[in-house]
Design a protein around this motif. Sequence first.
Motif, PDB file in Angstrom:
ATOM      1  N   ILE A   1       0.850  -1.191   0.000  1.00  0.00           N
ATOM      2  CA  ILE A   1       0.000   0.000   0.000  1.00  0.00           C
ATOM      3  C   ILE A   1       0.889   1.246   0.000  1.00  0.00           C
ATOM      4  O   ILE A   1       1.707   1.412   0.901  1.00  0.00           O
ATOM      5  CB  ILE A   1      -0.913   0.025   1.247  1.00  0.00           C
TER       6      ILE A   1
ATOM      7  N   ARG B   1      -1.453   6.857  -0.512  1.00  0.00           N
ATOM      8  CA  ARG B   1      -2.821   6.378  -0.335  1.00  0.00           C
ATOM      9  C   ARG B   1      -3.218   6.417   1.142  1.00  0.00           C
ATOM     10  O   ARG B   1      -4.338   6.800   1.480  1.00  0.00           O
ATOM     11  CB  ARG B   1      -2.941   4.956  -0.880  1.00  0.00           C
ATOM     12  N   LEU B   2      -2.256   6.045   2.003  1.00  0.00           N
ATOM     13  CA  LEU B   2      -2.539   6.091   3.447  1.00  0.00           C
ATOM     14  C   LEU B   2      -2.842   7.519   3.880  1.00  0.00           C
ATOM     15  O   LEU B   2      -3.749   7.763   4.674  1.00  0.00           O
ATOM     16  CB  LEU B   2      -1.336   5.557   4.236  1.00  0.00           C
TER      17      LEU B   2
ATOM     18  N   VAL C   1      -6.307   8.491   2.739  1.00  0.00           N
ATOM     19  CA  VAL C   1      -7.342   7.855   3.563  1.00  0.00           C
ATOM     20  C   VAL C   1      -7.445   8.551   4.925  1.00  0.00           C
ATOM     21  O   VAL C   1      -8.535   8.830   5.418  1.00  0.00           O
ATOM     22  CB  VAL C   1      -7.046   6.348   3.744  1.00  0.00           C
TER      23      VAL C   1
ATOM     24  N   ARG D   1      -9.258  11.765   4.584  1.00  0.00           N
ATOM     25  CA  ARG D   1     -10.692  11.515   4.468  1.00  0.00           C
ATOM     26  C   ARG D   1     -11.305  11.233   5.841  1.00  0.00           C
ATOM     27  O   ARG D   1     -12.384  11.709   6.160  1.00  0.00           O
ATOM     28  CB  ARG D   1     -10.905  10.316   3.533  1.00  0.00           C
ATOM     29  N   LYS D   2     -10.578  10.449   6.636  1.00  0.00           N
ATOM     30  CA  LYS D   2     -11.107  10.074   7.952  1.00  0.00           C
ATOM     31  C   LYS D   2     -11.229  11.266   8.896  1.00  0.00           C
ATOM     32  O   LYS D   2     -11.968  11.200   9.872  1.00  0.00           O
ATOM     33  CB  LYS D   2     -10.214   8.996   8.590  1.00  0.00           C
TER      34      LYS D   2
ATOM     35  N   ASP E   1     -14.885  12.693   7.669  1.00  0.00           N
ATOM     36  CA  ASP E   1     -16.064  11.909   7.300  1.00  0.00           C
ATOM     37  C   ASP E   1     -17.017  11.586   8.446  1.00  0.00           C
ATOM     38  O   ASP E   1     -17.952  10.816   8.282  1.00  0.00           O
ATOM     39  CB  ASP E   1     -15.656  10.625   6.557  1.00  0.00           C
ATOM     40  N   THR E   2     -16.790  12.171   9.626  1.00  0.00           N
ATOM     41  CA  THR E   2     -17.795  12.036  10.675  1.00  0.00           C
ATOM     42  C   THR E   2     -18.325  13.427  10.972  1.00  0.00           C
ATOM     43  O   THR E   2     -17.684  14.427  10.648  1.00  0.00           O
ATOM     44  CB  THR E   2     -17.194  11.464  11.976  1.00  0.00           C
TER      45      THR E   2
ATOM     46  N   THR F   1     -11.688   2.021  16.188  1.00  0.00           N
ATOM     47  CA  THR F   1     -11.490   1.816  14.753  1.00  0.00           C
ATOM     48  C   THR F   1     -10.117   1.225  14.460  1.00  0.00           C
ATOM     49  O   THR F   1      -9.900   0.698  13.378  1.00  0.00           O
ATOM     50  CB  THR F   1     -11.615   3.144  13.993  1.00  0.00           C
ATOM     51  N   GLY F   2      -9.209   1.308  15.457  1.00  0.00           N
ATOM     52  CA  GLY F   2      -7.873   0.756  15.273  1.00  0.00           C
ATOM     53  C   GLY F   2      -7.895  -0.722  14.900  1.00  0.00           C
ATOM     54  O   GLY F   2      -7.028  -1.208  14.188  1.00  0.00           O
TER      55      GLY F   2
ATOM     56  N   THR G   1      -9.814  -2.193  12.812  1.00  0.00           N
ATOM     57  CA  THR G   1      -9.859  -2.279  11.354  1.00  0.00           C
ATOM     58  C   THR G   1      -8.606  -1.649  10.741  1.00  0.00           C
ATOM     59  O   THR G   1      -7.954  -2.244   9.884  1.00  0.00           O
ATOM     60  CB  THR G   1     -11.098  -1.562  10.804  1.00  0.00           C
TER      61      THR G   1
ATOM     62  N   PHE H   1      -5.590  -1.137  11.838  1.00  0.00           N
ATOM     63  CA  PHE H   1      -4.306  -1.824  11.979  1.00  0.00           C
ATOM     64  C   PHE H   1      -4.336  -3.263  11.474  1.00  0.00           C
ATOM     65  O   PHE H   1      -3.292  -3.914  11.435  1.00  0.00           O
ATOM     66  CB  PHE H   1      -3.840  -1.756  13.434  1.00  0.00           C
TER      67      PHE H   1
ATOM     68  N   LEU I   1      -5.848  -3.654   8.399  1.00  0.00           N
ATOM     69  CA  LEU I   1      -5.649  -3.339   6.979  1.00  0.00           C
ATOM     70  C   LEU I   1      -4.221  -2.856   6.721  1.00  0.00           C
ATOM     71  O   LEU I   1      -3.672  -3.056   5.637  1.00  0.00           O
ATOM     72  CB  LEU I   1      -6.650  -2.268   6.520  1.00  0.00           C
ATOM     73  N   VAL I   2      -3.626  -2.216   7.722  1.00  0.00           N
ATOM     74  CA  VAL I   2      -2.233  -1.749   7.620  1.00  0.00           C
ATOM     75  C   VAL I   2      -1.519  -2.170   8.906  1.00  0.00           C
ATOM     76  O   VAL I   2      -1.515  -1.455   9.886  1.00  0.00           O
ATOM     77  CB  VAL I   2      -2.165  -0.212   7.470  1.00  0.00           C
TER      78      VAL I   2
END
Lengths: 268, 298
Positions: A22, A26-27, A30, A33-34, A37-38, A101-102, A104, A106, A108-109
Amino acid sequence: MTAIAVEHETTARTARPAPARIPTTRLIAVELRKSFDTRSGFWLMASIGILAVVATGATILFAPDSELDYEAFASAIGFPMAVILPIIAALSVTSEWSQRTGLTTFTLVPHRSRVIGAKLAVSIGIGVVSMLVAAAIGALGNVLGTAITGTDTVWNVSAAELFYIVVANVLGMLVGFMLGVLLRNSAAAIVGYFVYGFALPPLTFLLAENQQWFKDLQPWVDFNFAQGNLFNGVMTGDNWAQLAVTSLVWLVLPLAVGLRLVLRSEVK
Amino acid sequence: MIKVESLSKKYGGFAAVDDVSFTARPGRVTGFLGPNGAGKTTTMRIMVGLTPASSGSATVSGRRFADLPNPGLEVGVLLDASAQHAGRTGREILTVAQRTMGLPAGRVDEMLDLVSLTPTESGRRVRNYSLGMRQRLGIAAALLGEPEVLILDEPANGLDPAGIRWMRDLLRGYADRGGTVLLSSHLLHEIEVIADDLVVIGNGRIVAQGTKSELLAAAGTLVRTRDVPALTRGLVAAGLEYSEMTDAIRVDADPDVVGQVALATGVALTELRSAEGAGLEEMFLELTADTQREGAAA
């Protein structure tokens, strides 16, 4: 199932080409975006612009006409920035733990330092852009305010001074980020920042007033004090050295400790 | 393919996972079964690198999880469906994952379709989701990258009976196409219907593992009678191993052997059948009994 069948199946499946790593860009995208997005994240970001406008309006309304210059606007906007930017930076890290959320993120990465690095890049980017937006809103206020009062428009903040102010605010933001990484708890990080940024300076001031040995030492040990020079508009070589030394002790070292903890801790 | 070798995790003096080894194979659903607190979740967390192991190793497709260049494309993970930012919409959560993995945006809609979350539902914030909807969203996130391996912790939690059926069919199809599925549960019956292989864990240790048919075949015969003492005397005389369950006796022999013994002893039976799964259930109840707060399982 026979051993041969297993053998066959595994080779067939690992034949799929290994995906590419990755990319860091891109990171960063993302993570950016995070931060928007809330609902809470969006309003936190929006509050940068809103507070800058409110501070500008208040300066036009309340500042005496004779003092209505760019410096007045810059300092009025500077204060809310010094509060909100570190909170944004701290929450970008702590939300991974407080919102869980970590789990998910961590998986994914798995290289957590890459995620933290991307968050750091996003924080610095947001800090710089916010300060430039704030400076522009302040400039607009200066033009508008002096037009209303009919006084001369005074631009008494040099490019160098503006640069120092941006550096100071980004440093403050990094302190928030460091506390986020170190404490991994939203409330603790925010309280920690207020203690550090607003409760500690009066105490060290008091100490310096009463103890000569601390007054001599202060520029080299007090991070807030060393940052204060950035707002005075003049930075000597000594000032930069003091800023570097205090940053190393109060920012870089705790960040390194926090990063180590993040890499080794369990993500629950 | 998931390979776990001599995995241990100690917290101080307490061994949460104690020398666990097993393999989850492609094309098969491996059920990871154990009572609450047995070490299932810890084992799965170690597999995906969220918890460091004290010793031993876990590999997915032959590599440590941390060495996977883009893990989402190789392993689908669902550990806790509630571990999501409550303020994000379901769609946004999938979009963040899709962007991280570098997939086309259309995958998000495909996955929402697959798990039957409507556009209205996926536009809602996750704080308003039921546990069942969160599980569906979690499954969608796990399947997003078309991985070869799925690691799911209690995925049926919170699903209604139709949802459980749907999940069972989904995972069956996934394994039939060559995927590796590892799913955990603390409910024997839930896992019995879907798993091909079973790994049973209790107090951090593996207590049984093998194919489901092996574990079920070893169960022997289940027999019921009003005159238990007479029958057990007859079984002892015939040299048969048996164990008394709540309201029946399980014998390590075929039903016709047990029937002969009953006839020879002159005991009337109320039931005589192959004990499919009863041995497994008995073992599982024993495991549960140790950890149950109520104390008495039987």
